[in-house]
Design an enzyme around this catalytic site. Sequence first.
Site, PDB file in Angstrom:
ATOM      1  N   GLU A 299       0.793  -1.193  -0.022  1.00 37.31           N
ATOM      2  CA  GLU A 299       0.169  -0.035  -0.019  1.00 37.31           C
ATOM      3  C   GLU A 299       0.694   1.548   0.037  1.00 37.31           C
ATOM      4  O   GLU A 299       0.801   2.154   0.988  1.00 37.31           O
ATOM      5  CB  GLU A 299      -0.788   0.137   1.283  1.00 37.31           C
ATOM      6  CG  GLU A 299      -2.024  -0.966   1.044  1.00 37.31           C
ATOM      7  CD  GLU A 299      -3.091  -1.209   2.010  1.00 37.31           C
ATOM      8  OE1 GLU A 299      -2.964  -0.338   2.917  1.00 37.31           O
ATOM      9  OE2 GLU A 299      -3.957  -1.999   1.971  1.00 37.31           O
ATOM     10  N   GLU A 568      -4.682  -8.309  -0.625  1.00 38.08           N
ATOM     11  CA  GLU A 568      -5.564  -8.096   0.728  1.00 38.08           C
ATOM     12  C   GLU A 568      -7.068  -7.934   0.371  1.00 38.08           C
ATOM     13  O   GLU A 568      -7.370  -7.143  -0.580  1.00 38.08           O
ATOM     14  CB  GLU A 568      -4.948  -6.891   1.436  1.00 38.08           C
ATOM     15  CG  GLU A 568      -3.525  -7.006   1.991  1.00 38.08           C
ATOM     16  CD  GLU A 568      -3.369  -6.119   2.872  1.00 38.08           C
ATOM     17  OE1 GLU A 568      -4.096  -5.211   3.610  1.00 38.08           O
ATOM     18  OE2 GLU A 568      -2.055  -5.620   3.179  1.00 38.08           O
TER      19      GLU A 568
END
Length: 827
Positions: A299, A568
Amino acid sequence: MNFMSAPLSCNDRQPAGDVRASHAEHAAHDLSDAALGGSIRIQDGHFTDGYGRTLSLRGLNVSGSSKLPTEPNGLSHLTEGFFEHRTVTFVGRPFPIEEAHLHFRRLQAWGLPLIRLLVTWESIGHAGPNPNTDLDLEYIAYLRQIIELMPKYDIKCFVCAHQDVWSRFSGGSGAPGWTFEAAGLDIEAFTDTGAAYVHGQDDARRAVAPVNEREPSGPFVWPSGYQKLAASTMATLFWAGDSLAPELKCRRSPLHGNGTPEDVSVQSFLQDSLIEAFGRLADEVGPLEACLGFEPMNEPHRGLIHLHDFHSWNYDTELHIGYYPSFAEALALGSGYAQQVPYYVKSWPFPTRISHRTRVDPRGRSAWLPLESHKVAVADRPQGMGRCVWRAHGVWKWDEKKQAPVVLQKDYFEYDHRSGHEGERIEWYRDCYAPFIRRFTERTSRQRSSHLCFVEPIPNEFMPPWQPNESELTTAHRQQTYATRTLITTERPRNFVYTPHFYDLNVLFSKAHNWMSVNVQGLSRGMFILRGLYFGVQGLRKNYRAQLRNILHYGRASLSHVPVIIGEVGIPFDINDKTAFATGDYDIQRQLMNALIAAMEDNLLGFTLWNYNPHNCVEWGDGWNKEDFSVTNGDEIVEHGDVRPDYRNKSHEGDELYRGGRVLDVVIRPYAIKIAGEPLRSDWDPRTLRFEFDWESKSEKVDIGKGDKARLTELFLPKYHYEGHELKVEVSDGEWEVDWERQTLYVRHRVHGTEVARHSLVVEIRDVGKHLRRRVEDRREAFPGGVIPIGVEVWLEGLTLNQVLAGLVAVLAGVVALLAIVVEARR
């Protein structure tokens, strides 16, 4: 369909046709090199094995606790020893080595053999930036032990260089504490100056402050840290310190141990240290059979590059919650000046709103370390510039008369400021992210060139065009509007795997779900609000399917044919005021999880669920900012206690392979893993246990080396669901066999002469009626009070929202017609 054989019981192992054990010495979910005929490779945008079969990869992130040190205990609500950042240890994350066998046996039994193994930069480089003297060799050795165990349990992994909001010391995880010192930031001043939200430190602050009910706070505000001074500054220096902070230099020892110390840019100082730390880890674990490759960064965030505005943040892309100063206000606070800042609270229909403005007063304390002029610069221990790095570069100043910050260069973070490059526009994906990905991958694949490279975009963004070669960029790529308007020209790494993330951001933020879901992806891009609302269980799946379809579609548009894994994806289990923990009723969580996985199946996507954390507990969740996503819980369950297990897992609680599982009845599910061809459709009903799978194969050419495994499709068939049931298996052509010891259904399709042949499979249980009644009985046993007949409840459970609405419309129409007849009769 051709029904090929008599029904099977889970107590039988009865072959059908000629699929013999000689063709089935490995389980479907066995990802060992022996089972795959070699290592996993990429062909035509798919993962394939040595027999040319397409692989569908599923697994879990292991583990959420890996963000935090074991000593001193790094759970984010704790404060003791928090600032002793150079002497921590992560040995024992994700779990002690002696417990690894049990956890790997679980993943094996669940049919989830792919691990996204989380490793933070801090965990291996906490002592300092010098890879020759500062790396935590004990933890690297521990990680090697963990990965060496995986082939015994048929597991593969890829290592994720994990981070959130830069570091634990800015409210997230990832980078070591010394990285702030290199920028001149004082981690012990972040809470007082509003430079970061840090869970334990903020709890300690609020414990001694007057109660203010207008300012609800807590770890749910952690994503706002990306816009606060500490994390935004560090990300900016990491990605573009050369261009945006050219005056900030750091003295370091030579990376390879020879020569005299050298002064380098802060960008080089940070990036080189991270890359070499993970490079040394890769030297140790990269050659191991279980290691597929590395993911350079979890991220990523661009920091201040392309800053929306000094005086406001972009509401569509940045979560506004809690104390939320503009960047100009954050600069002033960081230098010790009090500011009136907006305070955001949760709201509807928009996520948040300004509740009020509040005074934040650092009382003269600065987030920046003073420069001690009498000290000689020491290699590997830089201390910044003695004041705000942005003030030192002429970005802003303090107006004493107005008592306010004054921005001097409004577009500072748009352009390069190096000598000879002044005025050149910076684009984050093209100029910062892609070159880093390339460098990281070259270093970590040095020992094994076949390593896969797992890459994701900024969360909730689509990746801009990045083709294998610049010559393959087309007019369509140049004119695209779905992503950042740029073209990535850095040579793309080989063996590229796209690993975007997906969460239901509405559920994630609100910690609630009922009958309506929201397409946040669409609404944040201007979708009309009524088009972004979905209702009921079927609507939930439809919503997720549409968003995931966009992720896949635009990923392929930008990257062409590359494998895609959702890196994810998961649900918070502490929704709806945590009622499931006290009651054992996880049905809402079950709906969410099943909709997510079913939507990924609809799009034929592999995934690694977030997350598997055996140390999860009800009080603190996964231990990090009170997130609670683990599909297993480690609390001790006592009769009549405060914590109750998922009632659907009750019959399995006595088995250590399933104990503590949450919504395992939808996480564990049948699916095709090794496919002799390409998958077309996969669908499973968790109520009836009916499974359907379609695939197509191309005309086979005889390959003596591959044998007929090239025609053998292997499917995971979990005993968790099917044990004790008689099966009805239908295949369109060929033979099949079930091996219950291996939880595998083998299907070998016939040789065909056509260019492409389509195959199909249906698996059902024969006692479906009895099974559905038992489901209702299990629920009534857990939650007494049902008054309608069981048969009626079974029928009602099977109705879709559309059927219910159609029934209501029919009833309403009947009532209207009856009234019309009555009125007509009275005339």
